[in-house]
Design a protein around this motif. Structure first.
Motif, PDB file in Angstrom:
ATOM      1  N   GLU A  22       0.821  -1.209   0.000  1.00 29.43           N
ATOM      2  CA  GLU A  22       0.000   0.000   0.000  1.00 29.43           C
ATOM      3  C   GLU A  22       0.858   1.262   0.000  1.00 29.43           C
ATOM      4  O   GLU A  22       0.547   2.238  -0.674  1.00 29.43           O
ATOM      5  CB  GLU A  22      -0.925  -0.002   1.224  1.00 29.43           C
ATOM      6  N   ARG A  23       1.947   1.219   0.752  1.00 30.02           N
ATOM      7  CA  ARG A  23       2.815   2.394   0.867  1.00 30.02           C
ATOM      8  C   ARG A  23       3.550   2.660  -0.436  1.00 30.02           C
ATOM      9  O   ARG A  23       3.690   3.815  -0.865  1.00 30.02           O
ATOM     10  CB  ARG A  23       3.816   2.185   1.992  1.00 30.02           C
ATOM     11  N   HIS A  24       4.034   1.600  -1.087  1.00 29.42           N
ATOM     12  CA  HIS A  24       4.864   1.776  -2.282  1.00 29.42           C
ATOM     13  C   HIS A  24       4.108   1.502  -3.586  1.00 29.42           C
ATOM     14  O   HIS A  24       4.714   1.628  -4.662  1.00 29.42           O
ATOM     15  CB  HIS A  24       6.077   0.845  -2.204  1.00 29.42           C
ATOM     16  N   GLN A  25       2.844   1.128  -3.485  1.00 26.55           N
ATOM     17  CA  GLN A  25       2.049   0.830  -4.679  1.00 26.55           C
ATOM     18  C   GLN A  25       2.777  -0.185  -5.567  1.00 26.55           C
ATOM     19  O   GLN A  25       3.070   0.063  -6.740  1.00 26.55           O
ATOM     20  CB  GLN A  25       1.761   2.112  -5.455  1.00 26.55           C
ATOM     21  N   CYS A  26       3.065  -1.344  -4.979  1.00 25.86           N
ATOM     22  CA  CYS A  26       3.826  -2.358  -5.700  1.00 25.86           C
ATOM     23  C   CYS A  26       3.189  -3.728  -5.523  1.00 25.86           C
ATOM     24  O   CYS A  26       2.252  -3.895  -4.734  1.00 25.86           O
ATOM     25  CB  CYS A  26       5.275  -2.376  -5.213  1.00 25.86           C
ATOM     26  N   ASP A  27       3.705  -4.721  -6.243  1.00 20.78           N
ATOM     27  CA  ASP A  27       3.171  -6.073  -6.120  1.00 20.78           C
ATOM     28  C   ASP A  27       3.817  -6.795  -4.929  1.00 20.78           C
ATOM     29  O   ASP A  27       4.727  -6.269  -4.279  1.00 20.78           O
ATOM     30  CB  ASP A  27       3.370  -6.867  -7.407  1.00 20.78           C
ATOM     31  N   GLU A  28       3.334  -8.003  -4.672  1.00 18.83           N
ATOM     32  CA  GLU A  28       3.781  -8.741  -3.484  1.00 18.83           C
ATOM     33  C   GLU A  28       5.272  -9.068  -3.538  1.00 18.83           C
ATOM     34  O   GLU A  28       5.984  -8.943  -2.541  1.00 18.83           O
ATOM     35  CB  GLU A  28       2.975 -10.034  -3.351  1.00 18.83           C
ATOM     36  N   GLU A  29       5.755  -9.486  -4.698  1.00 19.31           N
ATOM     37  CA  GLU A  29       7.164  -9.844  -4.827  1.00 19.31           C
ATOM     38  C   GLU A  29       8.072  -8.649  -4.551  1.00 19.31           C
ATOM     39  O   GLU A  29       9.088  -8.767  -3.846  1.00 19.31           O
ATOM     40  CB  GLU A  29       7.444 -10.396  -6.224  1.00 19.31           C
ATOM     41  N   THR A  30       7.699  -7.489  -5.089  1.00 18.83           N
ATOM     42  CA  THR A  30       8.497  -6.282  -4.858  1.00 18.83           C
ATOM     43  C   THR A  30       8.464  -5.879  -3.396  1.00 18.83           C
ATOM     44  O   THR A  30       9.487  -5.491  -2.822  1.00 18.83           O
ATOM     45  CB  THR A  30       7.972  -5.123  -5.725  1.00 18.83           C
ATOM     46  N   ALA A  31       7.285  -5.993  -2.783  1.00 18.45           N
ATOM     47  CA  ALA A  31       7.155  -5.642  -1.368  1.00 18.45           C
ATOM     48  C   ALA A  31       8.037  -6.536  -0.502  1.00 18.45           C
ATOM     49  O   ALA A  31       8.690  -6.067   0.436  1.00 18.45           O
ATOM     50  CB  ALA A  31       5.702  -5.767  -0.925  1.00 18.45           C
ATOM     51  N   ARG A  32       8.068  -7.815  -0.833  1.00 18.01           N
ATOM     52  CA  ARG A  32       8.897  -8.748  -0.066  1.00 18.01           C
ATOM     53  C   ARG A  32      10.382  -8.396  -0.209  1.00 18.01           C
ATOM     54  O   ARG A  32      11.149  -8.455   0.760  1.00 18.01           O
ATOM     55  CB  ARG A  32       8.646 -10.179  -0.533  1.00 18.01           C
ATOM     56  N   LYS A  33      10.793  -7.996  -1.406  1.00 22.84           N
ATOM     57  CA  LYS A  33      12.182  -7.601  -1.636  1.00 22.84           C
ATOM     58  C   LYS A  33      12.523  -6.329  -0.856  1.00 22.84           C
ATOM     59  O   LYS A  33      13.613  -6.211  -0.294  1.00 22.84           O
ATOM     60  CB  LYS A  33      12.429  -7.375  -3.132  1.00 22.84           C
ATOM     61  N   ILE A  34      11.602  -5.381  -0.835  1.00 18.69           N
ATOM     62  CA  ILE A  34      11.812  -4.138  -0.092  1.00 18.69           C
ATOM     63  C   ILE A  34      12.019  -4.451   1.391  1.00 18.69           C
ATOM     64  O   ILE A  34      12.917  -3.927   2.042  1.00 18.69           O
ATOM     65  CB  ILE A  34      10.623  -3.180  -0.282  1.00 18.69           C
ATOM     66  N   ILE A  35      11.168  -5.333   1.929  1.00 19.61           N
ATOM     67  CA  ILE A  35      11.274  -5.714   3.337  1.00 19.61           C
ATOM     68  C   ILE A  35      12.617  -6.388   3.614  1.00 19.61           C
ATOM     69  O   ILE A  35      13.320  -6.031   4.564  1.00 19.61           O
ATOM     70  CB  ILE A  35      10.113  -6.649   3.732  1.00 19.61           C
ATOM     71  N   ASN A  36      12.969  -7.348   2.780  1.00 19.66           N
ATOM     72  CA  ASN A  36      14.222  -8.082   3.010  1.00 19.66           C
ATOM     73  C   ASN A  36      15.441  -7.171   2.915  1.00 19.66           C
ATOM     74  O   ASN A  36      16.350  -7.245   3.754  1.00 19.66           O
ATOM     75  CB  ASN A  36      14.345  -9.226   2.006  1.00 19.66           C
ATOM     76  N   ASN A  37      15.468  -6.296   1.910  1.00 18.40           N
ATOM     77  CA  ASN A  37      16.618  -5.408   1.731  1.00 18.40           C
ATOM     78  C   ASN A  37      16.746  -4.423   2.884  1.00 18.40           C
ATOM     79  O   ASN A  37      17.843  -4.204   3.416  1.00 18.40           O
ATOM     80  CB  ASN A  37      16.494  -4.640   0.413  1.00 18.40           C
ATOM     81  N   LYS A  38      15.619  -3.834   3.277  1.00 17.77           N
ATOM     82  CA  LYS A  38      15.657  -2.849   4.356  1.00 17.77           C
ATOM     83  C   LYS A  38      16.031  -3.503   5.678  1.00 17.77           C
ATOM     84  O   LYS A  38      16.822  -2.950   6.460  1.00 17.77           O
ATOM     85  CB  LYS A  38      14.288  -2.159   4.475  1.00 17.77           C
ATOM     86  N   GLU A  39      15.489  -4.660   5.943  1.00 20.65           N
ATOM     87  CA  GLU A  39      15.761  -5.305   7.222  1.00 20.65           C
ATOM     88  C   GLU A  39      17.161  -5.898   7.284  1.00 20.65           C
ATOM     89  O   GLU A  39      17.759  -5.952   8.356  1.00 20.65           O
ATOM     90  CB  GLU A  39      14.690  -6.350   7.518  1.00 20.65           C
ATOM     91  N   ASN A  40      17.710  -6.304   6.152  1.00 18.26           N
ATOM     92  CA  ASN A  40      19.105  -6.735   6.135  1.00 18.26           C
ATOM     93  C   ASN A  40      20.015  -5.569   6.505  1.00 18.26           C
ATOM     94  O   ASN A  40      20.980  -5.728   7.261  1.00 18.26           O
ATOM     95  CB  ASN A  40      19.485  -7.283   4.757  1.00 18.26           C
ATOM     96  N   ALA A  41      19.680  -4.381   5.986  1.00 11.96           N
ATOM     97  CA  ALA A  41      20.473  -3.191   6.294  1.00 11.96           C
ATOM     98  C   ALA A  41      20.323  -2.816   7.765  1.00 11.96           C
ATOM     99  O   ALA A  41      21.306  -2.518   8.448  1.00 11.96           O
ATOM    100  CB  ALA A  41      20.042  -2.028   5.396  1.00 11.96           C
ATOM    101  N   ARG A  42      19.082  -2.828   8.270  1.00 14.13           N
ATOM    102  CA  ARG A  42      18.832  -2.465   9.669  1.00 14.13           C
ATOM    103  C   ARG A  42      19.533  -3.423  10.621  1.00 14.13           C
ATOM    104  O   ARG A  42      20.159  -3.003  11.599  1.00 14.13           O
ATOM    105  CB  ARG A  42      17.331  -2.485   9.964  1.00 14.13           C
ATOM    106  N   SER A  43      19.421  -4.722  10.357  1.00 13.41           N
ATOM    107  CA  SER A  43      20.015  -5.700  11.269  1.00 13.41           C
ATOM    108  C   SER A  43      21.540  -5.618  11.242  1.00 13.41           C
ATOM    109  O   SER A  43      22.189  -5.705  12.290  1.00 13.41           O
ATOM    110  CB  SER A  43      19.543  -7.112  10.927  1.00 13.41           C
ATOM    111  N   SER A  44      22.120  -5.442  10.060  1.00 10.93           N
ATOM    112  CA  SER A  44      23.575  -5.324   9.961  1.00 10.93           C
ATOM    113  C   SER A  44      24.064  -4.103  10.720  1.00 10.93           C
ATOM    114  O   SER A  44      25.071  -4.163  11.441  1.00 10.93           O
ATOM    115  CB  SER A  44      24.006  -5.221   8.494  1.00 10.93           C
TER     116      SER A  44
END
Length: 209
Positions: free
Chosen positions: A141-163
């Motif tokens: 909803e926030r990025h107006q994207c499909d499920e696959e893109t949303a999952r990638k956004i989550i994984n990329n952002k959280e990899n950065a946050r956790s690191s």
């Protein structure tokens, strides 16, 4: 409410509603909320541009973008002799967090504030999570994207946050032992989760409602 000043640090998974809950807590306690505002304070304290801090926000190190932004005090000739180092960005931001915390009760979102303020009194560290399907829905909803893109956004952002968190704190991002309380917003919803945390904080610090 009793005038005891509490510092609330909120870690969050992307799409969990962590920022919304942090804002509700800040409003309820009448505290200042610090999210990207910390980047502005760090920029003012350091003399570097706010855009520089924004591009490297919650990133481990900053060299990957250093040469793509105009950063005052850093040039090709004096880079290795400057006060800049791998840890400088984190130090500037930490100084800004401590300065903000010295003003009294406040709410910080992310940026290792729980670690930076570990020696401060009346601090509570919260981690907000949610079920993956709800997080994907929120990001879509926030990025107006499909499920696959949303999952990638989550994984990329959280990899950065956790690191970033793991590197600077020596703790593990998202692990229960790194926080005072972890809550799943999928169970109660955002508003009820915020009320639950407010009650927890009041009882934890024996505050009057």
């Amino acid at each position: 409410m009793q005038d005891k000043k509490i510092i609330i640090n909120v870690g969050r998974q992307l799409g969990s509603g962590g920022r919304y809950i942090a804002k509700m807590l800040a409003d309820d306690f009448k505290y200042q909320l610090y999210d990207k505002e910390i980047l502005n304070l760090a920029a003012k304290e350091s003399g570097f541009s706010e855009a520089f801090f924004e591009q490297n926000d919650e990133q481990k190190g900053f060299f990957k973008s250093l040469f793509h932004l105009h950063a005052p005090h850093v040039s090709d000739n004096n880079f290795y002799n400057s006060r800049f180092s791998q840890e400088s960005l984190f130090q500037f931001q930490s100084d800004a967090i401590r300065k903000a915390a010295s003003g009294g009760g406040c709410v910080f979102i992310g940026r290792c504030a729980d670690y930076v303020l570990r020696d401060y009194a009346n601090v509570v560290n919260v981690f907000i999570t949610a079920n993956m399907d709800e997080r994907i829905k929120a990001v879509r909803e926030r990025h107006q994207c499909d499920e696959e893109t949303a999952r990638k956004i989550i994984n990329n952002k959280e990899n950065a946050r956790s690191s970033y968190y793991n590197y600077y704190t020596g703790k593990k991002w998202g692990n229960a032992e790194s926080y005072d309380i972890c809550v799943n917003t999928s169970l109660l919803g955002l508003e009820e989760t915020a009320r639950f945390l407010k009650t927890f904080i009041i009882k934890r610090f024996k505050m009057d409602e």
